[in-house]
Design a protein around this motif. Structure first.
Motif, short mmCIF file in Angstrom:
data_model
loop_
_atom_site.label_atom_id
_atom_site.label_comp_id
_atom_site.label_asym_id
_atom_site.label_seq_id
_atom_site.Cartn_x
_atom_site.Cartn_y
_atom_site.Cartn_z
N SER A 95 -101.75 -69.43 -2.91
CA SER A 95 -102.25 -69.26 -4.28
C SER A 95 -101.89 -70.48 -5.10
O SER A 95 -100.73 -70.92 -5.10
CB SER A 95 -101.63 -68.00 -4.91
OG SER A 95 -102.03 -66.85 -4.21
N ALA A 96 -102.89 -71.02 -5.80
CA ALA A 96 -102.66 -72.18 -6.65
C ALA A 96 -101.82 -71.79 -7.86
O ALA A 96 -101.57 -70.60 -8.12
CB ALA A 96 -104.00 -72.76 -7.10
N ARG A 97 -101.42 -72.79 -8.63
CA ARG A 97 -100.58 -72.53 -9.79
C ARG A 97 -101.26 -71.66 -10.83
O ARG A 97 -100.59 -70.96 -11.60
CB ARG A 97 -100.14 -73.85 -10.42
CG ARG A 97 -99.08 -74.58 -9.60
CD ARG A 97 -98.82 -75.96 -10.15
NE ARG A 97 -99.96 -76.85 -9.93
CZ ARG A 97 -100.03 -78.11 -10.35
NH1 ARG A 97 -99.01 -78.61 -11.04
NH2 ARG A 97 -101.07 -78.86 -10.09
N ASP A 98 -102.60 -71.69 -10.86
CA ASP A 98 -103.32 -70.84 -11.81
C ASP A 98 -103.57 -69.44 -11.25
O ASP A 98 -104.24 -68.62 -11.89
CB ASP A 98 -104.64 -71.48 -12.22
CG ASP A 98 -105.59 -71.68 -11.04
OD1 ASP A 98 -105.20 -71.38 -9.88
OD2 ASP A 98 -106.73 -72.14 -11.26
N GLY A 99 -103.06 -69.16 -10.05
CA GLY A 99 -103.18 -67.84 -9.46
C GLY A 99 -104.36 -67.65 -8.54
O GLY A 99 -104.47 -66.61 -7.87
N ARG A 100 -105.26 -68.63 -8.48
CA ARG A 100 -106.44 -68.47 -7.62
C ARG A 100 -106.05 -68.57 -6.16
O ARG A 100 -105.36 -69.51 -5.74
CB ARG A 100 -107.49 -69.52 -7.94
CG ARG A 100 -108.78 -69.30 -7.15
CD ARG A 100 -109.89 -70.20 -7.57
NE ARG A 100 -111.13 -69.80 -6.92
CZ ARG A 100 -112.28 -70.46 -7.02
NH1 ARG A 100 -112.35 -71.56 -7.76
NH2 ARG A 100 -113.35 -70.03 -6.39
N GLY A 175 -106.21 -77.39 -6.20
CA GLY A 175 -105.77 -76.63 -7.34
C GLY A 175 -105.97 -77.38 -8.63
O GLY A 175 -106.52 -78.49 -8.67
N PRO A 176 -105.54 -76.80 -9.75
CA PRO A 176 -105.74 -77.43 -11.06
C PRO A 176 -104.94 -78.70 -11.20
O PRO A 176 -103.86 -78.84 -10.63
CB PRO A 176 -105.24 -76.35 -12.04
CG PRO A 176 -104.25 -75.55 -11.24
CD PRO A 176 -104.80 -75.52 -9.85
#
Length: 204
Positions: A95-100, A175-176
């Motif tokens: 999971s990326a830092r933005d939750g995706r 990720g972002p």
């Protein structure tokens, strides 16, 4: 105004334009040379990064573990290596830092990845438990033209050999966030980041 004066003004004007034109040409040549040098330096950095990682000597499992390490370095959470029987076409998740959530398929190939592999991966992303995950196809080689087109059409992120080298250098990440040119990241210390992911010793 005497003809001689007019002629002198005309010659002076032409000389000024000639100087300006010459300066523009010189600047253009210098700019083109700088671009070529940057591209050449970027290619050299990529080659070194891939050699440091021992990419071509990794087996498929170590390739998956390398992907997991890079995800963790990018701040991904809950990173797991799933590759093996029953992985349903997905080798690594996180999971990326933005939750995706992301689902990564790893192809450690010595040949281009074909469109069939991309379609199979898209099929896995359309079914549980990976529905809603951002798909990433990571390969040690490249994609065929048709495979790359299919990936774009299906919104699958492709990390081919060159982009993987940039990822190792810290010039690219998932990720972002933002990524910069490999040569610039290298000059800012990206070489140390790439060295931290040295897999030349091969499988443990």
């Amino acid at each position: 105004m005497p003809i001689a004066v007019l002629l002198a003004v005309f010659i002076a004007a032409r000389s000024t334009w000639a100087v300006l034109l010459g300066a523009v040409v010189v600047l253009a040549v210098l700019a083109a040379g700088a671009v070529l040098m940057i591209r050449r330096q970027g290619r050299a950095y990529r080659r070194e990064a891939l050699l440091r990682a021992g990419l071509d000597r990794l087996d498929h499992r170590r390739f998956e573990e390398l992907a997991a390490e890079l995800l963790r370095r990018d701040g991904f959470r809950r990173v797991r290596v799933l590759g093996g029987a029953g992985d349903r076409g997905v080798d690594v998740v996180g999971s990326a830092r933005d939750g995706r959530p992301y689902a990564i398929q790893c192809k450690h190939y010595s040949r281009p990845v074909g469109p069939g592999h991309v379609r199979d991966f898209v099929g896995a992303l359309c079914a549980e438990p990976y529905r809603g995950h951002q798909g990433v196809l990571l390969t040690s080689h490249t994609l065929s033209e048709q495979a790359a087109r299919t990936a774009r059409e299906q919104d699958v992120i492709v990390v081919d050999r060159d982009r993987l080298a940039d990822w190792l250098l810290g010039a690219y990440h998932l990720g972002p966030g933002t990524s910069g040119p490999a040569w610039l990241i290298r000059l800012r210390g990206g070489r140390r980041q790439g060295a931290a992911l040295d897999h030349r010793d091969g499988p443990a």
